[in-house]
Design a protein around this motif. Sequence first.
Motif, PDB file in Angstrom:
ATOM      1  N   ASN A 165     -57.562 -27.978 -31.048  1.00 43.99           N
ATOM      2  CA  ASN A 165     -56.818 -27.091 -30.164  1.00 43.99           C
ATOM      3  C   ASN A 165     -55.691 -26.386 -30.912  1.00 43.99           C
ATOM      4  N   GLU A 166     -55.314 -25.216 -30.401  1.00 44.10           N
ATOM      5  CA  GLU A 166     -54.224 -24.438 -30.983  1.00 44.10           C
ATOM      6  C   GLU A 166     -52.901 -24.897 -30.381  1.00 44.10           C
ATOM      7  N   VAL A 167     -52.008 -25.397 -31.227  1.00 43.57           N
ATOM      8  CA  VAL A 167     -50.688 -25.861 -30.776  1.00 43.57           C
ATOM      9  C   VAL A 167     -49.638 -25.370 -31.752  1.00 43.57           C
ATOM     10  N   GLU A 168     -48.632 -24.680 -31.233  1.00 43.07           N
ATOM     11  CA  GLU A 168     -47.460 -24.333 -32.021  1.00 43.07           C
ATOM     12  C   GLU A 168     -46.295 -25.192 -31.548  1.00 43.07           C
ATOM     13  N   THR A 169     -45.416 -25.581 -32.466  1.00 40.96           N
ATOM     14  CA  THR A 169     -44.248 -26.358 -32.089  1.00 40.96           C
ATOM     15  C   THR A 169     -42.982 -25.636 -32.521  1.00 40.96           C
ATOM     16  N   LEU A 170     -41.920 -25.878 -31.772  1.00 49.02           N
ATOM     17  CA  LEU A 170     -40.638 -25.235 -32.048  1.00 49.02           C
ATOM     18  C   LEU A 170     -39.526 -26.205 -31.708  1.00 49.02           C
ATOM     19  N   GLU A 171     -38.575 -26.366 -32.606  1.00 50.22           N
ATOM     20  CA  GLU A 171     -37.354 -27.117 -32.327  1.00 50.22           C
ATOM     21  C   GLU A 171     -36.186 -26.132 -32.330  1.00 50.22           C
ATOM     22  N   VAL A 172     -35.441 -26.102 -31.241  1.00 52.73           N
ATOM     23  CA  VAL A 172     -34.303 -25.190 -31.118  1.00 52.73           C
ATOM     24  C   VAL A 172     -33.045 -25.952 -31.537  1.00 52.73           C
ATOM     25  N   PRO A 173     -32.451 -25.617 -32.677  1.00 50.25           N
ATOM     26  CA  PRO A 173     -31.321 -26.402 -33.199  1.00 50.25           C
ATOM     27  C   PRO A 173     -30.114 -26.376 -32.260  1.00 50.25           C
ATOM     28  N   ALA A 174     -29.380 -27.486 -32.266  1.00 51.68           N
ATOM     29  CA  ALA A 174     -28.077 -27.582 -31.587  1.00 51.68           C
ATOM     30  C   ALA A 174     -28.165 -27.354 -30.087  1.00 51.68           C
ATOM     31  N   HIS A 175     -29.286 -27.701 -29.468  1.00 49.82           N
ATOM     32  CA  HIS A 175     -29.451 -27.581 -28.022  1.00 49.82           C
ATOM     33  C   HIS A 175     -29.888 -28.927 -27.450  1.00 49.82           C
ATOM     34  N   HIS A 176     -29.158 -29.409 -26.443  1.00 51.25           N
ATOM     35  CA  HIS A 176     -29.564 -30.635 -25.779  1.00 51.25           C
ATOM     36  C   HIS A 176     -30.584 -30.318 -24.678  1.00 51.25           C
ATOM     37  N   HIS A 177     -30.949 -31.334 -23.928  1.00 54.47           N
ATOM     38  CA  HIS A 177     -32.056 -31.246 -22.972  1.00 54.47           C
ATOM     39  C   HIS A 177     -31.861 -30.145 -21.927  1.00 54.47           C
ATOM     40  N   PHE A 178     -30.650 -29.970 -21.435  1.00 50.33           N
ATOM     41  CA  PHE A 178     -30.409 -28.932 -20.429  1.00 50.33           C
ATOM     42  C   PHE A 178     -30.134 -27.582 -21.077  1.00 50.33           C
ATOM     43  N   ALA A 179     -29.466 -27.591 -22.213  1.00 49.35           N
ATOM     44  CA  ALA A 179     -29.110 -26.335 -22.867  1.00 49.35           C
ATOM     45  C   ALA A 179     -30.343 -25.564 -23.313  1.00 49.35           C
ATOM     46  N   VAL A 180     -31.384 -26.276 -23.748  1.00 48.16           N
ATOM     47  CA  VAL A 180     -32.544 -25.572 -24.293  1.00 48.16           C
ATOM     48  C   VAL A 180     -33.260 -24.780 -23.218  1.00 48.16           C
ATOM     49  N   ILE A 181     -33.417 -25.336 -22.020  1.00 49.39           N
ATOM     50  CA  ILE A 181     -34.186 -24.613 -21.004  1.00 49.39           C
ATOM     51  C   ILE A 181     -33.394 -23.450 -20.426  1.00 49.39           C
ATOM     52  N   GLU A 182     -32.081 -23.527 -20.441  1.00 45.64           N
ATOM     53  CA  GLU A 182     -31.280 -22.427 -19.913  1.00 45.64           C
ATOM     54  C   GLU A 182     -31.525 -21.138 -20.686  1.00 45.64           C
ATOM     55  N   THR A 183     -31.960 -21.252 -21.931  1.00 50.88           N
ATOM     56  CA  THR A 183     -32.160 -20.066 -22.758  1.00 50.88           C
ATOM     57  C   THR A 183     -33.485 -19.364 -22.488  1.00 50.88           C
ATOM     58  N   ILE A 184     -34.310 -19.900 -21.597  1.00 49.45           N
ATOM     59  CA  ILE A 184     -35.619 -19.289 -21.351  1.00 49.45           C
ATOM     60  C   ILE A 184     -35.486 -17.866 -20.829  1.00 49.45           C
ATOM     61  N   ALA A 185     -34.376 -17.572 -20.152  1.00 45.49           N
ATOM     62  CA  ALA A 185     -34.178 -16.246 -19.574  1.00 45.49           C
ATOM     63  C   ALA A 185     -33.288 -15.362 -20.432  1.00 45.49           C
TER      64      ALA A 185
END
Length: 287
Positions: free
Chosen positions: A251-271
């Motif tokens: 299967n095709e899977v890409e991974t990404l780690e967003v530096p310096a973002h905790h669990h809530f901070a990372v999803i807030e950036t989706i917009a």
Amino acid sequence: MTAVYRGYDQDGLDKQYERLVSDDAFAIFDRWRARSDETAARRPARLDIAYGPSATEMLDVFPAADPAAPILVYIHGGYWIWKDKADFRFVAEGVVDAGATLVVINYALTPDHDMDEITRQVRAACAFTWKNAGTLIPGDRKRIFVAGHSAGGHLTAVAATTDWPAFDPSLPRSILAGGVAVSGIYDLEPIRLSYLNETVGLDAAMAARNSPLHAVHPGMPPLTLVVGGDESDEFKRQQASFAAAATALGNEVETLEVPAHHHFAVIETIADKGSPLNAAVLKRMGL
């Protein structure tokens, strides 16, 4: 020390899956809701469309300008215990202007409903979107994507590993064109062994059958898996394990780690236009 799971004692395991990972968690939640209320007030939308018979089976649609746009189904987080689609309407800011129709879904929560019912409802919402794409839900049936965070990341992976004809014989084998799972939980066994299970109520069999890690198969839709750099070791391990299992089967899977973002901070950036997460979501949809 008595090991409970992968060398963690009870306190250590519970800390890995802590609900409130920052001192400003409730301020963040309030910001999400205020941003979502503003989004719903100033954008065309159809709210609270029933996709099933129960009160929890409701979804919102924020249509793109193009009636043949791709469709993104968004699944909120909250450890299967709390939160509501109304808290995540702000996701429209990041995807609708970019050319996608957004569908934000609700689903049953624990302890009133078990994990089998939660996953059934999420699958029903995806099936409803496919069946109504191009009519009730403006967009291209061949370009339906799914995304979610935390528990929603788990449920995104559930959708991506679903045998759709087994769920509904009227469906084709593939109804999803891809997905983005953010801070996902792909194996529910540590949840069963943690403090969360006082509310979630898993037994070993239910945890296993609702764990996407155990349902990977060839021919899954392409996925992007995202985790914050400041998230716990367990969230990072969960992502790595699921990615390895899926890619091992081609299967095709890409991974990404967003530096310096905790669990809530990372999803807030989706917009947030131009953020790594927003760019990853748009890339997955071909926008």
